[in-house]
Enzyme design. Structure first.
Site, PDB file in Angstrom:
ATOM      1  CB  ILE A 173      -0.831  -0.563   1.356  1.00 54.40           C
ATOM      2  CG1 ILE A 173      -0.151   0.051   3.005  1.00 54.40           C
ATOM      3  CG2 ILE A 173      -2.186  -0.744   1.262  1.00 54.40           C
ATOM      4  CD1 ILE A 173      -0.537   0.095   3.894  1.00 54.40           C
ATOM      5  CG  HIS A 222      -4.072  -5.376   0.005  1.00 51.55           C
ATOM      6  ND1 HIS A 222      -2.814  -6.806   1.519  1.00 51.55           N
ATOM      7  CD2 HIS A 222      -4.892  -6.820   0.045  1.00 51.55           C
ATOM      8  CE1 HIS A 222      -3.617  -7.572   1.088  1.00 51.55           C
ATOM      9  NE2 HIS A 222      -4.486  -7.774   0.314  1.00 51.55           N
TER      10      HIS A 222
HETATM   11  P1  NAD Z   1       3.146 -11.170   3.487  1.00 48.33           P
HETATM   12  O1  NAD Z   1       3.856 -12.295   4.099  1.00 48.33           O
HETATM   13  O2  NAD Z   1       3.851 -10.456   2.425  1.00 48.33           O
HETATM   14  O3  NAD Z   1       5.267 -11.009   3.930  1.00 48.33           O
HETATM   15  C1  NAD Z   1       6.431 -10.632   3.379  1.00 48.33           C
HETATM   16  C2  NAD Z   1       7.642 -12.021   3.388  1.00 48.33           C
HETATM   17  O4  NAD Z   1       8.313 -11.115   2.661  1.00 48.33           O
HETATM   18  C3  NAD Z   1       7.905 -12.411   4.530  1.00 48.33           C
HETATM   19  O5  NAD Z   1       8.508 -13.744   4.557  1.00 48.33           O
HETATM   20  C4  NAD Z   1       9.520 -12.156   4.640  1.00 48.33           C
HETATM   21  O6  NAD Z   1      10.363 -13.207   4.988  1.00 48.33           O
HETATM   22  C5  NAD Z   1       9.582 -11.973   3.369  1.00 48.33           C
HETATM   23  N1  NAD Z   1      10.852 -10.703   3.477  1.00 48.33           N
HETATM   24  C6  NAD Z   1      11.175  -9.690   4.044  1.00 48.33           C
HETATM   25  N2  NAD Z   1      11.748  -8.647   3.486  1.00 48.33           N
HETATM   26  C7  NAD Z   1      12.733  -9.095   2.515  1.00 48.33           C
HETATM   27  C8  NAD Z   1      13.620  -8.931   2.157  1.00 48.33           C
HETATM   28  N3  NAD Z   1      14.586  -7.678   1.922  1.00 48.33           N
HETATM   29  N4  NAD Z   1      13.982 -10.121   1.208  1.00 48.33           N
HETATM   30  C9  NAD Z   1      14.243 -11.303   0.513  1.00 48.33           C
HETATM   31  N5  NAD Z   1      12.401 -11.666   1.937  1.00 48.33           N
HETATM   32  C10 NAD Z   1      11.588 -10.409   2.434  1.00 48.33           C
HETATM   33  O7  NAD Z   1       3.101  -9.314   3.751  1.00 48.33           O
HETATM   34  P2  NAD Z   1       3.051  -8.906   5.761  1.00 48.33           P
HETATM   35  O8  NAD Z   1       4.121  -8.678   6.326  1.00 48.33           O
HETATM   36  O9  NAD Z   1       2.624 -10.492   6.078  1.00 48.33           O
HETATM   37  O10 NAD Z   1       2.327  -8.156   5.485  1.00 48.33           O
HETATM   38  C11 NAD Z   1       0.426  -8.718   5.380  1.00 48.33           C
HETATM   39  C12 NAD Z   1      -0.113  -7.374   4.792  1.00 48.33           C
HETATM   40  O11 NAD Z   1      -0.516  -5.648   5.092  1.00 48.33           O
HETATM   41  C13 NAD Z   1       0.728  -7.214   3.152  1.00 48.33           C
HETATM   42  O12 NAD Z   1      -0.135  -7.655   2.139  1.00 48.33           O
HETATM   43  C14 NAD Z   1       0.383  -5.268   3.178  1.00 48.33           C
HETATM   44  O13 NAD Z   1      -1.159  -4.790   2.438  1.00 48.33           O
HETATM   45  C15 NAD Z   1      -0.128  -5.633   4.161  1.00 48.33           C
HETATM   46  N6  NAD Z   1       1.670  -4.339   4.590  1.00 48.33           N
HETATM   47  C16 NAD Z   1       1.982  -3.506   3.926  1.00 48.33           C
HETATM   48  C17 NAD Z   1       3.573  -2.734   3.416  1.00 48.33           C
HETATM   49  C18 NAD Z   1       4.105  -2.258   3.084  1.00 48.33           C
HETATM   50  O14 NAD Z   1       3.180  -1.793   1.436  1.00 48.33           O
HETATM   51  N7  NAD Z   1       5.301  -1.911   1.891  1.00 48.33           N
HETATM   52  C19 NAD Z   1       3.890  -3.224   4.518  1.00 48.33           C
HETATM   53  C20 NAD Z   1       3.866  -3.931   5.973  1.00 48.33           C
HETATM   54  C21 NAD Z   1       2.310  -4.089   5.586  1.00 48.33           C
END
Ligand code: NAD
Ligand code: ZN
Length: 253
Positions: free
Chosen positions: A106, A124
């Site tokens: 987001i 989202h």
């Molecule tokens: P997710 O389920 O997509 O998981 C994130 C994955 O990325 C994890 O398995 C982790 O091991 C991996 N990861 C993290 N940093 C990494 C890197 N540098 N290199 C490789 N792998 C890496 O997402 P979530 O964190 O469970 O979030 C769920 C929901 O919450 C999202 O779909 C979104 O809607 C919202 N959210 C959005 C943001 C954003 O916009 N950046 C951030 C946090 C949560």
């Protein structure tokens, strides 16, 4: 799983052979930009129980709690800049290798990295602006924040009097139909599907990789840790996204 140079080489070969790719991203692609993912210990997103859509609609008190949280975490997103992973994805779109970027994020960082807005499918929504839940009129967050931080004034739509909320999909809120449909079409129409930085646990995220395989596409999963869908994939790379995609596309470090 294969790691290191051979994995990057295999990824390059798969990209070279692809005519119509789709990139699917989760919070993991933005951690290198300083935005914590959902599961990181102590991360700003994990401190609070999410406010569900029904609660938001039901009371002013919940709406105030919602906006308090929004503005407590707002700066981390507002200051974030695209990282090498985002830039590599933007380069793939520019080269015509990737037709669409489907994201659960987001934060707006795919658009900020140069992917044209009409190529980004946000499942989202987007937290970098607000909109009216009744007439969809968009609002900048800055004036909303100034008024809220002054005396917790709740934003109301100037056009229709409706309730204004960040343009995100909250728990309990319906998924955006048009975006879901476009995401399904792009996934079925692609020949290579790259799932990047998503744990692929929660639907709809969990469903797209299998849909891509059903449509005959190759599947690549790039994620720091294994996912439940690794067995489906043609290539799994458990490593940091920026360095892997950056190297695959020969982007400067
Ligand atoms: P997710 O389920 O997509 O998981 C994130 C994955 O990325 C994890 O398995 C982790 O091991 C991996 N990861 C993290 N940093 C990494 C890197 N540098 N290199 C490789 N792998 C890496 O997402 P979530 O964190 O469970 O979030 C769920 C929901 O919450 C999202 O779909 C979104 O809607 C919202 N959210 C959005 C943001 C954003 O916009 N950046 C951030 C946090 C949560
Ligand atoms: Zn309105």
């Amino acid at each position: 799983m294969i790691a290191g140079d051979s994995a990057i080489q295999r990824l390059r070969e798969m990209l070279a052979a692809s005519r119509r790719g789709v990139v699917f991203t989760g919070a993991g692609i933005s951690t290198e930009s300083g935005i914590p993912d959902f599961r990181s210990p102590g991360g700003i997103w994990s401190k609070y129980r999410p406010i569900e859509f029904g609660e938001f609609m039901a009371s002013e008190q919940a709406r105030r709690a919602y906006w308090r949280r929004k503005f407590a975490t707002h700066d981390a997103v507002a200051k974030a800049r695209p990282n090498r992973g985002h830039l590599a994805v933007a380069e793939l779109v520019k080269q015509g290798k990737v037709a669409a970027v489907i994201t659960q994020n987001i934060d707006g960082l795919h658009q900020a990295s140069g992917v044209p807005t009409d190529r980004v499918i946000e499942l989202h929504g987007n937290t970098t602006y607000a909109h009216c839940l009744d007439c969809a009129k968009a609002y900048d967050l800055d004036p909303i924040r100034d008024a809220f931080l002054a005396d917790e004034t709740l934003p109301v739509c100037a056009a229709c009097g409706g309730t204004v909320k960040t343009a995100t999909i909250s728990f309990g809120q319906a998924m955006p139909e048009a975006e879901m449909e476009r995401a399904r079409e792009e996934t079925l129409g692609c020949d290579l599907f790259l799932a990047v930085g998503s744990s692929l646990v929660v639907y709809p995220a969990a469903g797209f990789p299998a849909l891509a395989k059903d449509g005959g596409a190759g599947l690549v999963i790039i994620n720091r840790e294994p996912t439940g869908l690794d067995a489906l994939a043609d290539l799994v790379i458990n490593a940091e996204i920026g360095p892997i995609l950056g190297a695959a596309l020969n982007l400067p470090g």
